[in-house]
Design a protein around this motif. Structure first.
Motif, PDB file in Angstrom:
ATOM      1  N   PHE A 442      16.615 -21.312  40.343  1.00 25.19           N
ATOM      2  CA  PHE A 442      17.564 -22.105  41.123  1.00 25.19           C
ATOM      3  C   PHE A 442      19.013 -21.810  40.743  1.00 25.19           C
ATOM      4  CE2 PHE A 442      13.852 -24.859  41.744  1.00 25.19           C
ATOM      5  CZ  PHE A 442      14.022 -25.243  43.071  1.00 25.19           C
ATOM      6  N   SER A 443      19.900 -22.013  41.709  1.00 25.07           N
ATOM      7  CA  SER A 443      21.329 -22.061  41.422  1.00 25.07           C
ATOM      8  C   SER A 443      21.638 -23.391  40.753  1.00 25.07           C
ATOM      9  CB  SER A 443      22.141 -21.918  42.717  1.00 25.07           C
ATOM     10  OG  SER A 443      21.859 -23.004  43.597  1.00 25.07           O
ATOM     11  N   PRO A 444      22.778 -23.540  40.085  1.00 26.77           N
ATOM     12  CA  PRO A 444      23.082 -24.786  39.366  1.00 26.77           C
ATOM     13  C   PRO A 444      23.093 -26.031  40.244  1.00 26.77           C
ATOM     14  CG  PRO A 444      24.545 -23.045  38.649  1.00 26.77           C
ATOM     15  CD  PRO A 444      23.800 -22.503  39.829  1.00 26.77           C
ATOM     16  N   ASP A 445      23.468 -25.890  41.514  1.00 32.28           N
ATOM     17  CA  ASP A 445      23.484 -27.064  42.385  1.00 32.28           C
ATOM     18  C   ASP A 445      22.168 -27.254  43.140  1.00 32.28           C
ATOM     19  OD1 ASP A 445      23.536 -25.035  44.267  1.00 32.28           O
ATOM     20  OD2 ASP A 445      25.435 -25.636  45.181  1.00 32.28           O
ATOM     21  N   GLY A 446      21.193 -26.357  42.915  1.00 34.36           N
ATOM     22  CA  GLY A 446      19.885 -26.488  43.538  1.00 34.36           C
ATOM     23  C   GLY A 446      19.811 -26.067  44.981  1.00 34.36           C
ATOM     24  N   SER A 447      20.902 -25.590  45.547  1.00 30.72           N
ATOM     25  CA  SER A 447      20.909 -25.247  46.970  1.00 30.72           C
ATOM     26  C   SER A 447      20.383 -23.843  47.244  1.00 30.72           C
ATOM     27  CB  SER A 447      22.324 -25.370  47.528  1.00 30.72           C
ATOM     28  OG  SER A 447      23.189 -24.393  46.954  1.00 30.72           O
ATOM     29  N   LYS A 448      20.373 -22.979  46.225  1.00 29.93           N
ATOM     30  CA  LYS A 448      19.957 -21.594  46.385  1.00 29.93           C
ATOM     31  C   LYS A 448      18.848 -21.243  45.392  1.00 29.93           C
ATOM     32  CE  LYS A 448      23.317 -20.575  49.362  1.00 29.93           C
ATOM     33  NZ  LYS A 448      23.056 -20.164  50.759  1.00 29.93           N
ATOM     34  N   ILE A 449      18.099 -20.214  45.750  1.00 30.25           N
ATOM     35  CA  ILE A 449      17.111 -19.635  44.846  1.00 30.25           C
ATOM     36  C   ILE A 449      17.329 -18.135  44.818  1.00 30.25           C
ATOM     37  CG2 ILE A 449      14.655 -19.160  44.460  1.00 30.25           C
ATOM     38  CD1 ILE A 449      14.045 -21.860  45.737  1.00 30.25           C
ATOM     39  N   VAL A 450      17.454 -17.588  43.633  1.00 38.19           N
ATOM     40  CA  VAL A 450      17.549 -16.156  43.458  1.00 38.19           C
ATOM     41  C   VAL A 450      16.170 -15.666  43.044  1.00 38.19           C
ATOM     42  CG1 VAL A 450      18.306 -16.305  41.048  1.00 38.19           C
ATOM     43  CG2 VAL A 450      18.941 -14.315  42.405  1.00 38.19           C
ATOM     44  N   PHE A 486      20.783 -17.694  37.203  1.00 35.94           N
ATOM     45  CA  PHE A 486      22.175 -18.118  37.305  1.00 35.94           C
ATOM     46  C   PHE A 486      22.697 -18.593  35.950  1.00 35.94           C
ATOM     47  CE2 PHE A 486      21.565 -18.443  41.893  1.00 35.94           C
ATOM     48  CZ  PHE A 486      22.837 -18.154  42.379  1.00 35.94           C
ATOM     49  N   SER A 487      23.998 -18.412  35.743  1.00 34.35           N
ATOM     50  CA  SER A 487      24.671 -19.108  34.647  1.00 34.35           C
ATOM     51  C   SER A 487      24.851 -20.561  35.084  1.00 34.35           C
ATOM     52  CB  SER A 487      26.026 -18.474  34.351  1.00 34.35           C
ATOM     53  OG  SER A 487      26.878 -18.548  35.483  1.00 34.35           O
ATOM     54  N   PRO A 488      24.788 -21.522  34.165  1.00 32.54           N
ATOM     55  CA  PRO A 488      24.929 -22.936  34.539  1.00 32.54           C
ATOM     56  C   PRO A 488      26.229 -23.275  35.235  1.00 32.54           C
ATOM     57  CG  PRO A 488      23.927 -22.765  32.383  1.00 32.54           C
ATOM     58  CD  PRO A 488      24.359 -21.373  32.757  1.00 32.54           C
ATOM     59  N   ALA A 529      18.268 -15.345  29.778  1.00 34.19           N
ATOM     60  CA  ALA A 529      18.597 -16.685  30.278  1.00 34.19           C
ATOM     61  C   ALA A 529      19.875 -17.169  29.612  1.00 34.19           C
ATOM     62  CB  ALA A 529      17.456 -17.654  29.996  1.00 34.19           C
ATOM     63  N   PHE A 530      20.722 -17.853  30.388  1.00 32.49           N
ATOM     64  CA  PHE A 530      21.968 -18.404  29.856  1.00 32.49           C
ATOM     65  C   PHE A 530      21.718 -19.695  29.085  1.00 32.49           C
ATOM     66  CE2 PHE A 530      24.052 -15.787  33.125  1.00 32.49           C
ATOM     67  CZ  PHE A 530      25.183 -15.351  32.430  1.00 32.49           C
ATOM     68  N   SER A 531      22.586 -19.963  28.125  1.00 33.08           N
ATOM     69  CA  SER A 531      22.619 -21.263  27.458  1.00 33.08           C
ATOM     70  C   SER A 531      23.238 -22.286  28.410  1.00 33.08           C
ATOM     71  CB  SER A 531      23.439 -21.178  26.174  1.00 33.08           C
ATOM     72  OG  SER A 531      24.782 -20.821  26.466  1.00 33.08           O
ATOM     73  N   PRO A 532      23.040 -23.575  28.155  1.00 32.79           N
ATOM     74  CA  PRO A 532      23.573 -24.608  29.061  1.00 32.79           C
ATOM     75  C   PRO A 532      25.083 -24.556  29.253  1.00 32.79           C
ATOM     76  CG  PRO A 532      21.919 -25.556  27.623  1.00 32.79           C
ATOM     77  CD  PRO A 532      22.176 -24.166  27.120  1.00 32.79           C
ATOM     78  N   ASP A 533      25.822 -24.059  28.265  1.00 38.04           N
ATOM     79  CA  ASP A 533      27.272 -23.971  28.421  1.00 38.04           C
ATOM     80  C   ASP A 533      27.735 -22.596  28.900  1.00 38.04           C
ATOM     81  OD1 ASP A 533      26.888 -22.378  26.204  1.00 38.04           O
ATOM     82  OD2 ASP A 533      28.127 -23.592  24.851  1.00 38.04           O
ATOM     83  N   SER A 534      26.787 -21.737  29.253  1.00 42.88           N
ATOM     84  CA  SER A 534      27.047 -20.385  29.789  1.00 42.88           C
ATOM     85  C   SER A 534      27.667 -19.427  28.775  1.00 42.88           C
ATOM     86  CB  SER A 534      27.968 -20.441  31.033  1.00 42.88           C
ATOM     87  OG  SER A 534      27.394 -21.230  32.044  1.00 42.88           O
ATOM     88  N   SER A 535      27.767 -19.834  27.523  1.00 42.85           N
ATOM     89  CA  SER A 535      28.438 -18.985  26.526  1.00 42.85           C
ATOM     90  C   SER A 535      27.489 -17.976  25.864  1.00 42.85           C
ATOM     91  CB  SER A 535      29.080 -19.849  25.442  1.00 42.85           C
ATOM     92  OG  SER A 535      28.088 -20.508  24.668  1.00 42.85           O
ATOM     93  N   SER A 573      13.609 -19.632  26.639  1.00 45.78           N
ATOM     94  CA  SER A 573      14.342 -20.537  27.514  1.00 45.78           C
ATOM     95  C   SER A 573      15.016 -21.606  26.666  1.00 45.78           C
ATOM     96  CB  SER A 573      13.394 -21.183  28.524  1.00 45.78           C
ATOM     97  OG  SER A 573      14.063 -22.122  29.335  1.00 45.78           O
ATOM     98  N   PHE A 574      16.254 -21.958  27.016  1.00 49.98           N
ATOM     99  CA  PHE A 574      16.965 -23.019  26.301  1.00 49.98           C
ATOM    100  C   PHE A 574      16.508 -24.395  26.774  1.00 49.98           C
ATOM    101  CE2 PHE A 574      20.076 -19.593  25.709  1.00 49.98           C
ATOM    102  CZ  PHE A 574      20.472 -19.801  24.399  1.00 49.98           C
ATOM    103  N   SER A 575      16.531 -25.367  25.858  1.00 51.63           N
ATOM    104  CA  SER A 575      16.403 -26.757  26.271  1.00 51.63           C
ATOM    105  C   SER A 575      17.668 -27.155  27.019  1.00 51.63           C
ATOM    106  CB  SER A 575      16.189 -27.664  25.058  1.00 51.63           C
ATOM    107  OG  SER A 575      17.309 -27.604  24.190  1.00 51.63           O
ATOM    108  N   ARG A 576      17.587 -28.244  27.779  1.00 51.23           N
ATOM    109  CA  ARG A 576      18.735 -28.645  28.587  1.00 51.23           C
ATOM    110  C   ARG A 576      19.952 -29.002  27.745  1.00 51.23           C
ATOM    111  NH1 ARG A 576      17.196 -29.998  33.918  1.00 51.23           N
ATOM    112  NH2 ARG A 576      15.790 -28.324  34.545  1.00 51.23           N
ATOM    113  N   ASP A 577      19.739 -29.513  26.534  1.00 49.17           N
ATOM    114  CA  ASP A 577      20.889 -29.849  25.695  1.00 49.17           C
ATOM    115  C   ASP A 577      21.324 -28.678  24.823  1.00 49.17           C
ATOM    116  OD1 ASP A 577      18.920 -29.696  23.784  1.00 49.17           O
ATOM    117  OD2 ASP A 577      19.165 -31.752  23.048  1.00 49.17           O
ATOM    118  N   GLY A 578      20.628 -27.544  24.915  1.00 50.20           N
ATOM    119  CA  GLY A 578      21.008 -26.350  24.180  1.00 50.20           C
ATOM    120  C   GLY A 578      20.657 -26.355  22.710  1.00 50.20           C
ATOM    121  N   SER A 579      19.870 -27.352  22.273  1.00 48.90           N
ATOM    122  CA  SER A 579      19.593 -27.458  20.833  1.00 48.90           C
ATOM    123  C   SER A 579      18.320 -26.719  20.415  1.00 48.90           C
ATOM    124  CB  SER A 579      19.468 -28.931  20.435  1.00 48.90           C
ATOM    125  OG  SER A 579      18.344 -29.522  21.055  1.00 48.90           O
ATOM    126  N   LYS A 580      17.465 -26.367  21.360  1.00 51.55           N
ATOM    127  CA  LYS A 580      16.191 -25.734  21.041  1.00 51.55           C
ATOM    128  C   LYS A 580      15.940 -24.540  21.957  1.00 51.55           C
ATOM    129  CE  LYS A 580      14.740 -28.860  17.994  1.00 51.55           C
ATOM    130  NZ  LYS A 580      14.410 -28.546  16.590  1.00 51.55           N
TER     131      LYS A 580
END
Length: 620
Positions: A442-450, A486-488, A529-535, A573-580
């Motif tokens: 999914f794209s970050p806003d959920g409107s697209k799928i790559v 996608f990056s977040p 896969a990107f981290s939640p903060d895209s860094s 895959s990252f957890s949503r909070d980026g801690s795991k």
């Protein structure tokens, strides 16, 4: 023959010939609305195969005042089965829990009431009754607790076998008003009655498909009872079964992949399943007494059915593969015509709606024979199967709002992309071509799928709307492009390509421009896969022999190895909070799901079985 058959349909307790009676009892479709609140399941008192028969039977017979109060005073039916019984002297409609407890007569009328079907929202029951004139059956609707009955039809012919549409706005039914049994459709207030079939031989037992676009039914139009399907306007009638026996009482699975039905082709009536096109017809019950009138739970995990295994007709329940058969009703009367209500999730589902956003992990496993999609808690508990198909379902990914899951499936003969609700209901195909579509994200806003497709000759990256529309190609070269994500922040897509010789990590703009190579090392990279903060970007690589998990900055700098094993670690895959970080590894001898800290420490195994568990996706 037809009149005798009708008589048996209308008086379930007058049963002289088992096969005829089974083929006449209207099925009770469980595949209505497939959203979260209307998918079916067995409740917290679900029968366990490990329980002793004595304990289960004792529990199932307990009629508590609490259950009765819930049924009479609640706002809708949840975790219930409606059925018909003559135990009180005439045919009445009852409800019970899915373990057989709490059996309550909700009609209590001197006339014969039969053919119950529960509305998708659990607030209404539609049924047929002759309470206005003996043997002139009409269709009624009432509240879920039996109150406020309202007559919907008024004709000289018999009206019976009503079934709700998935959205609860229509009722399909059988009527003799035009001289023989035909299938009709009407609004739930009885208005706009429309005839759908017009054949000399009778058509009966209609049921809606879960998406509401089709109807399955049985017909004698070709000489004996066979299963057919048609559009909801009566067009494009297709015969699905063709054998000398009688096939009847069709019911769709909630994912619309299979149709359950009963047949006497083996000498006595049995419950079979087949693909929606009529292929792969398989016997589920394999008994010597006879079974029929199948109904499937809203989540597709259980089948209620009618059986004479204990000497008279009773309502039984079993797993969808035919195992774990158990008598729910067990009394001297005739019990039949089961219908599932909507449900509240069982406790072992992990209270998914109440869980915090970091509490769930999706993955694929072949533990039940072929690859299916599962969900579990972040500590590995509460592992629940979400898909049930004859072919592999893999690579699941949550939508950003956690309401949907996109995944890849082989169920239609080639690899396509599907969407479903977070509880596994509402499985819908969103790509449809003769080539391979895979690796959706999914794209970050959920409107697209790559996603990746080889429809143009080699694996390229495409983008589409989340409903599958407007599919466009965004990469174009002779090399392989795969694993897009996608990056977040939505500014980039990371992917793998081998157009420079080996599989390397690239980023590009969402329109495919600005493709930039991030790594230039020997070996191959996969599943970035990107981290939640895209860094950061996490990925798997074999550039140091074994496949291990690595992390780097999103510009490709500061590559750090996180795992060190003689096996293979991948699909991080990252957890949503980026801690795991969750990942898949075969370090234990077979592929299982693991979790670890961002620096690679604190590795914990989450799944532990002899099957292959992989394709983990970030937490719900």
């Amino acid at each position: 023959m037809i009149k005798n058959k009708i008589l048996i349909i209308l008086f379930p307790f007058i049963i002289a010939i088992f096969i005829i009676s089974l083929s006449s009892c209207g099925p009770s479709i469980g595949s209505h609305e497939k959203e979260t609140d209307t998918a079916g399941a067995i409740n917290e008192t679900e029968v366990s195969e490990e329980d002793t028969e004595e304990t289960v039977e004792a529990d199932a017979r307990e009629n508590s005042e609490e259950v009765i109060a819930e049924a009479k005073n609640g706002s809708s039916l949840k975790n219930k089965i409606a059925f018909t019984s003559d135990r009180d002297g005439n045919s009445e409609i009852y409800i019970m829990n899915t373990d057989g407890s709490g059996q309550i007569n909700i009609t209590n009328n001197p006339a014969a009431d039969s053919n119950p079907d529960i509305s998708p929202d659990g607030t209404k029951i539609v049924f047929s009754t002759d309470r206005d004139e003996f043997f002139n059956y009409e269709i009624y609707i009432m509240d879920f607790n039996g109150e406020n009955p309202v007559r919907l039809t008024d004709s000289m012919g018999l009206d019976m076998q009503p079934r709700f549409s998935p959205d609860g706005t229509k009722i399909v039914f059988v009527s003799e008003r035009d001289g023989n049994q035909e299938i009709y459709i009407m609004n739930t207030d009885g208005s706009e009655v429309t005839r759908l079939t017009d054949e000399f031989e009778f058509d009966s037992n209609p049921v809606f498909s879960p998406d509401g676009t089709g109807i399955a039914f049985e017909s004698y139009r070709d000489g004996n009872s066979e299963i057919y399907k048609m559009n909801i306007d009566g067009s494009e009638v297709t015969r699905l079964t063709d054998n000398p026996g009688n096939d009847s009482n069709p019911v769709f699975s909630p994912d619309e992949i299979q149709i359950l039905f009963q047949t006497d082709r083996d000498g006595n009536s049995e419950i079979y399943t087949m693909n929606i096109d009529g292929s792969t017809q398989t016997n589920l019950t394999n008994s010597t007494t006879g079974e029929g009138a199948p109904a499937i739970s809203r989540d597709g995990t259980k089948i209620a059915f009618l059986s004479a295994n204990d000497g008279n007709f009773e309502v039984y329940i079993m797993n969808v593969d035919g195992s774990g058969q158990f008598n729910l009703t067990n009394n001297a009367g005739e019990d039949n015509e089961p219908s599932f209500s909507p449900y509240e999730r069982p406790s072992d589902y992990g209270e998914i709606d109440k869980a915090s956003p970091e509490d769930k992990i999706l993955f694929a496993s072949d533990r039940d024979g072929d690859y299916e999609i599962y969900i579990m808690n972040a500590d590995g508990t509460g592992q629940i199967r979400l898909t049930r198909s004859d072919d592999s379902d893999t690579f699941p990914v949550f939508s950003p709002d956690d309401s949907k899951i996109v995944f890849t499936s082989f169920r239609d003969g080639n690899v396509e992309i599907y969407m479903m609700n977070k509880d596994g209901s509402g499985q819908t195909r969103i790509t449809n071509n003769s080539t391979t579509d895979k690796f959706p994200s999914f794209s970050p806003d959920g409107s697209k799928i790559v996603f990746v497709s080889d429809r143009d000759g080699n694996d390229e990256i495409y983008m589409m709307n989340s409903d599958g529309s407007e599919q466009i190609r965004i990469t174009e070269n002779s090399a392989v492009a795969e694993y897009p994500a996608f990056s977040p922040d939505g500014s980039k897509i990371v992917f793998i390509s081998n157009h420079d010789g080996n599989r390397e990590i690239y980023t590009m703009n969402p329109d495919g421009s600005g493709q930039t190579r991030l790594i230039d090392k020997p070996g191959n990279r996969v599943t970035p896969a990107f981290s939640p903060d895209s860094s950061k970007i996490i990925f798997a690589s074999d550039h140091e022999d074994d496949i291990d998990i690595y992390i780097m900055n999103s510009d490709g700098s500061e590559i750090t190895k996180l795992t060190e094993t003689f096996g293979e670690d991948w699909f991080p895959s990252f957890s949503r909070d980026g801690s795991k970080i969750i990942f898949e590894s075969d370090r234990s001898g077979n592929r299982d799901i693991f979790i670890m800290n961002l620096d690679g420490s604190g590795i914990v195994r989450l799944t532990n079985n002899t099957a292959t568990d992989w394709f983990p996706s970030c937490y719900k």
